[in-house]
Motif scaffolding. Structure first.
Motif, PDB file in Angstrom:
ATOM      1  N   GLY A 237       0.805  -1.217   0.000  1.00 22.68           N
ATOM      2  CA  GLY A 237       0.000   0.000   0.000  1.00 22.68           C
ATOM      3  C   GLY A 237       0.837   1.265   0.000  1.00 22.68           C
ATOM      4  N   LEU A 238       0.145   2.406   0.042  1.00 20.97           N
ATOM      5  CA  LEU A 238       0.803   3.704   0.052  1.00 20.97           C
ATOM      6  C   LEU A 238       1.132   4.137   1.474  1.00 20.97           C
ATOM      7  N   VAL A 239       2.079   5.044   1.585  1.00 17.82           N
ATOM      8  CA  VAL A 239       2.499   5.561   2.892  1.00 17.82           C
ATOM      9  C   VAL A 239       1.900   6.948   3.092  1.00 17.82           C
ATOM     10  N   PHE A 240       1.152   7.116   4.170  1.00 18.55           N
ATOM     11  CA  PHE A 240       0.550   8.400   4.548  1.00 18.55           C
ATOM     12  C   PHE A 240       1.196   8.887   5.847  1.00 18.55           C
ATOM     13  N   GLY A 241       0.825  10.110   6.267  1.00 18.66           N
ATOM     14  CA  GLY A 241       1.388  10.646   7.507  1.00 18.66           C
ATOM     15  C   GLY A 241       1.135   9.736   8.693  1.00 18.66           C
ATOM     16  N   ASP A 242      -0.070   9.190   8.753  1.00 15.98           N
ATOM     17  CA  ASP A 242      -0.400   8.306   9.874  1.00 15.98           C
ATOM     18  C   ASP A 242       0.416   7.020   9.840  1.00 15.98           C
ATOM     19  N   THR A 243       0.846   6.618   8.633  1.00 15.94           N
ATOM     20  CA  THR A 243       1.601   5.376   8.498  1.00 15.94           C
ATOM     21  C   THR A 243       2.923   5.454   9.247  1.00 15.94           C
ATOM     22  N   VAL A 244       3.600   6.596   9.142  1.00 20.39           N
ATOM     23  CA  VAL A 244       4.915   6.753   9.767  1.00 20.39           C
ATOM     24  C   VAL A 244       4.837   7.516  11.077  1.00 20.39           C
ATOM     25  N   GLY A 245       3.631   7.958  11.460  1.00 11.42           N
ATOM     26  CA  GLY A 245       3.456   8.619  12.753  1.00 11.42           C
ATOM     27  C   GLY A 245       4.177   9.952  12.860  1.00 11.42           C
ATOM     28  N   LEU A 246       4.211  10.716  11.746  1.00 12.41           N
ATOM     29  CA  LEU A 246       4.913  11.993  11.743  1.00 12.41           C
ATOM     30  C   LEU A 246       3.986  13.123  11.329  1.00 12.41           C
ATOM     31  N   THR A 247       4.290  14.315  11.794  1.00 13.01           N
ATOM     32  CA  THR A 247       3.579  15.515  11.357  1.00 13.01           C
ATOM     33  C   THR A 247       4.510  16.317  10.449  1.00 13.01           C
ATOM     34  N   TRP A 248       3.984  17.368   9.831  1.00 15.89           N
ATOM     35  CA  TRP A 248       4.768  18.199   8.922  1.00 15.89           C
ATOM     36  C   TRP A 248       6.028  18.739   9.583  1.00 15.89           C
ATOM     37  N   ASP A 249       5.907  19.183  10.825  1.00 21.71           N
ATOM     38  CA  ASP A 249       7.054  19.787  11.514  1.00 21.71           C
ATOM     39  C   ASP A 249       8.139  18.771  11.836  1.00 21.71           C
ATOM     40  N   ASP A 250       7.798  17.486  11.794  1.00 20.93           N
ATOM     41  CA  ASP A 250       8.791  16.446  12.076  1.00 20.93           C
ATOM     42  C   ASP A 250       9.654  16.113  10.860  1.00 20.93           C
ATOM     43  N   LEU A 251       9.232  16.569   9.674  1.00 18.28           N
ATOM     44  CA  LEU A 251       9.867  16.112   8.442  1.00 18.28           C
ATOM     45  C   LEU A 251      11.174  16.848   8.131  1.00 18.28           C
ATOM     46  N   ILE A 252      12.054  16.176   7.407  1.00 15.19           N
ATOM     47  CA  ILE A 252      13.343  16.729   7.009  1.00 15.19           C
ATOM     48  C   ILE A 252      13.110  17.779   5.908  1.00 15.19           C
ATOM     49  N   PRO A 253      13.589  18.997   6.073  1.00 15.47           N
ATOM     50  CA  PRO A 253      13.311  20.067   5.096  1.00 15.47           C
ATOM     51  C   PRO A 253      14.219  19.995   3.866  1.00 15.47           C
ATOM     52  N   SER A 254      14.068  18.950   3.087  1.00 15.97           N
ATOM     53  CA  SER A 254      14.868  18.825   1.869  1.00 15.97           C
ATOM     54  C   SER A 254      14.032  18.191   0.764  1.00 15.97           C
ATOM     55  N   LEU A 255      14.490  18.367  -0.464  1.00 18.11           N
ATOM     56  CA  LEU A 255      13.830  17.827  -1.649  1.00 18.11           C
ATOM     57  C   LEU A 255      14.474  16.487  -1.977  1.00 18.11           C
ATOM     58  N   VAL A 256      13.692  15.409  -1.953  1.00 19.07           N
ATOM     59  CA  VAL A 256      14.265  14.075  -2.104  1.00 19.07           C
ATOM     60  C   VAL A 256      13.759  13.388  -3.368  1.00 19.07           C
ATOM     61  N   TRP A 257      14.629  12.574  -3.952  1.00 16.94           N
ATOM     62  CA  TRP A 257      14.264  11.707  -5.082  1.00 16.94           C
ATOM     63  C   TRP A 257      15.220  10.532  -5.122  1.00 16.94           C
ATOM     64  N   ARG A 258      14.687   9.353  -5.358  1.00 17.76           N
ATOM     65  CA  ARG A 258      15.495   8.162  -5.620  1.00 17.76           C
ATOM     66  C   ARG A 258      14.865   7.427  -6.797  1.00 17.76           C
ATOM     67  N   GLY A 259      15.693   6.873  -7.641  1.00 22.55           N
ATOM     68  CA  GLY A 259      15.154   6.149  -8.774  1.00 22.55           C
ATOM     69  C   GLY A 259      16.257   5.614  -9.665  1.00 22.55           C
ATOM     70  N   THR A 260      15.877   5.292 -10.885  1.00 15.98           N
ATOM     71  CA  THR A 260      16.774   4.662 -11.844  1.00 15.98           C
ATOM     72  C   THR A 260      17.296   5.675 -12.851  1.00 15.98           C
ATOM     73  N   ASP A 261      18.574   5.551 -13.194  1.00 13.90           N
ATOM     74  CA  ASP A 261      19.136   6.374 -14.261  1.00 13.90           C
ATOM     75  C   ASP A 261      18.634   5.805 -15.576  1.00 13.90           C
TER      76      ASP A 261
END
Length: 306
Positions: free
Chosen positions: A142-166
């Protein structure tokens, strides 16, 4: 590309396919689209397909439309099909152009399990696929929502993230965009009088406009790491964290860390090599970006980010 016809005498749907088309991998997607479309039409319009009237529609499928008017697209002579022509709609199962290239082309769900099949299941039973429900022990895909990881907006790392295939990027539409050449774009342009990482970043930025989007993201990350290192703020982190986790190497999927091409960039301070990240790990970042690959975007990846 199929012309789908309903034959009322035989009460069946028939797909006509030109022998001039090559039988390529995307045809499997087209066949799947045809099967589900025929079933969906019967399901949603039962009275229409009990009549004696014929029915015909054009459909296509693929990561993006394989149109013949490539030169029209490359030179921005849009639209490639005149809007004044009374042309039939084309239902394309996959991504379509955002620009008005083929005005009658309509985007339809990608023909794979967590897209077109899920829409069809909803039409049949009014039930969501597990792919769209929260991830948990009973639903590992399934998909991951805020409730899934038990975090709020203020808990999140303030960076732009991406992972994938070249992966390549819209090769027929944007043939000039490419991956960097280490010797020509970095090593051969470095200034030995300044610090190695900064020199490498300056060098690759000179080729920035020629790079495919995912490699542009790697350049952003290298620049962000430099800025964070120079920052006097305590706990400063790079604003971008865009790296490759995988690639195709000698016809096989591989980890970028095991491939020499990526190792040489990483060794000199251009962070092409990234660790794999689960959806839960990615969800700990405030900002996400969709960097297009072969089809210009990724349907599943975009849903996961949303």
């Amino acid at each position: 590309f199929f012309i789908v016809i309903y034959d009322p005498e035989e009460d069946t749907f028939i797909a006509y396919y030109s022998r001039n088309h090559k039988w390529v991998a995307s045809v499997a997607k087209l066949i799947n689209s045809f099967k589900i479309l025929a079933n969906s039409l019967r399901l949603m319009f039962p009275e229409r397909f009990k009549s004696e009237k014929e029915f015909a529609i054009a459909i296509s499928s693929g990561d993006y439309p394989a149109v013949s008017m490539i030169e029209c697209i490359r030179h921005d002579k849009l639209p490639c099909v005149s809007e004044e022509l009374n042309v039939a709609p084309i239902f394309h199962f996959g991504s379509v152009f955002t620009e008005n290239i083929v005005p009658s082309m309509i985007a339809m769900p990608m023909p794979q399990g967590n897209h077109l099949s899920c829409y069809h299941r909803w039409a049949q039973h009014g039930v969501l696929c597990n792919d769209y429900l929260p991830r948990g022990l009973s639903n590992p895909n399934g998909l991951v929502f805020g409730d899934t990881v038990g975090l709020t907006w203020d808990d999140l790392i303030p960076s732009l993230v991406w992972r994938g295939t070249d992966f390549s990027y819209l090769t027929k539409m944007k043939p000039a965009l490419r991956k960097p050449d280490f010797e020509k774009d970095v090593k051969g342009k470095m200034n030995r009088r300044i610090e190695e990482k900064e020199s490498a970043v300056r060098a690759i930025r000179k080729s920035y406009n020629s790079l495919i989007p995912r490699w542009k993201g790697v350049v952003w990350t290298a620049q962000a790491e430099l800025e964070a290192r120079k920052s006097k703020e305590e706990g400063s982190i790079p604003w971008a964290n865009i790296k490759f986790a995988g690639c195709m190497h000698e016809g096989q999927k591989a980890k970028v860390g095991d491939v020499e091409y990526y190792q040489q960039f990483d060794a000199i301070g251009i962070p092409a090599v990234g660790e794999g990240m689960s959806l839960e790990e990615l969800a700990r970042h405030k900002y996400h970006i969709d960097l297009g690959g072969g089809g210009g975007t990724t349907w599943s990846g975009t849903l996961e980010k949303l």
